[in-house]
Design a protein around this motif. Structure first.
Motif, PDB file in Angstrom:
ATOM      1  N   UNK A  48       0.820  -1.220   0.000  1.00 23.84           N
ATOM      2  CA  UNK A  48       0.000   0.000   0.000  1.00 23.84           C
ATOM      3  C   UNK A  48       0.852   1.267   0.000  1.00 23.84           C
ATOM      4  N   UNK A  49       2.044   1.210   0.610  1.00 25.30           N
ATOM      5  CA  UNK A  49       2.944   2.366   0.606  1.00 25.30           C
ATOM      6  C   UNK A  49       4.107   2.189  -0.362  1.00 25.30           C
ATOM      7  N   UNK A  50       4.057   1.104  -1.157  1.00 21.87           N
ATOM      8  CA  UNK A  50       5.145   0.806  -2.082  1.00 21.87           C
ATOM      9  C   UNK A  50       4.806   1.144  -3.522  1.00 21.87           C
ATOM     10  N   UNK A  51       3.632   0.695  -3.985  1.00 18.49           N
ATOM     11  CA  UNK A  51       3.232   0.922  -5.372  1.00 18.49           C
ATOM     12  C   UNK A  51       1.728   1.127  -5.475  1.00 18.49           C
ATOM     13  N   UNK A  52       1.334   1.769  -6.569  1.00 21.26           N
ATOM     14  CA  UNK A  52      -0.077   2.098  -6.764  1.00 21.26           C
ATOM     15  C   UNK A  52      -0.819   0.915  -7.367  1.00 21.26           C
ATOM     16  N   UNK A  53      -1.982   0.605  -6.790  1.00 20.25           N
ATOM     17  CA  UNK A  53      -2.854  -0.455  -7.281  1.00 20.25           C
ATOM     18  C   UNK A  53      -4.261   0.089  -7.443  1.00 20.25           C
ATOM     19  N   UNK A  73      -1.759  -2.826 -11.389  1.00 20.79           N
ATOM     20  CA  UNK A  73      -0.698  -2.551 -10.434  1.00 20.79           C
ATOM     21  C   UNK A  73       0.375  -1.785 -11.187  1.00 20.79           C
ATOM     22  N   UNK A  74       0.821  -0.685 -10.619  1.00 18.75           N
ATOM     23  CA  UNK A  74       1.797   0.143 -11.320  1.00 18.75           C
ATOM     24  C   UNK A  74       3.044   0.381 -10.513  1.00 18.75           C
ATOM     25  N   UNK A  75       3.515   1.598 -10.603  1.00 11.44           N
ATOM     26  CA  UNK A  75       4.728   1.977  -9.890  1.00 11.44           C
ATOM     27  C   UNK A  75       4.409   2.907  -8.738  1.00 11.44           C
ATOM     28  N   UNK A  76       5.393   3.681  -8.350  1.00 10.36           N
ATOM     29  CA  UNK A  76       5.246   4.593  -7.223  1.00 10.36           C
ATOM     30  C   UNK A  76       4.284   5.732  -7.529  1.00 10.36           C
TER      31      UNK A  76
END
Length: 153
Positions: A48-53, A73-76
């Protein structure tokens, strides 16, 4: 002269839905807070604090949860969301309404211009398909932003 027969090869499409729970056993969503709690319980705490979903909650006519679909699911700083995929899943599940949701890994839950534009596009598409977009939540571990609660839908 021999006339050649044109043959088209097409894939068979079968629509099925196999629920594992009775309708009354499913959670009912009536507030953005309930949707947030449900989504947070199903979100990978390590991501949840690592990459955007991006996820979608599928609801029946009585606002009972049919399921939660993982869309992308993507990146930051972002993830790709294809409205066709969201509506294909919604229609296959026979959902009457949906709640859009994604996280911001930065913890800033304010919607971006892209978030607002996507929401407007989804609301318009939903009207055409008779699938109501109830809300779009932007979540973090500390809280959420509801576009409905803030008068943006």
């Amino acid at each position: 002269m021999v006339q050649q027969e044109n043959t088209f090869k097409v894939a068979e499409v079968e629509v099925t839905y196999r629920p594992k729970f009775k309708a009354l056993e499913r959670p009912k969503i009536t507030t953005s807070g309930q949707a947030y709690s449900l989504l947070l319980s199903r979100w990978s705490k390590g991501k949840i604090e690592l990459l955007e979903e991006f996820k979608v909650v599928l609801l029946n006519r009585n606002n009972r949860v049919l399921g939660i679909a993982d869309i992308s699911q993507g990146g930051v700083s972002g993830t790709v969301v294809d409205p066709k995929i969201i509506f294909a899943i919604s229609l296959k599940a026979n959902a009457s309404s949906i709640i859009l949701c994604h996280n911001h890994p930065s913890g800033n839950i304010k919607p971006s211009d892209a978030d607002i534009q996507l929401t407007r596009k989804m609301v318009e598409g939903g009207r055409l398909l008779d699938v109501t977009v109830w809300d779009h939540l932007i979540i973090s571990n500390e809280g959420y932003y509801s576009l409905v609660d803030n008068g943006m839908i």
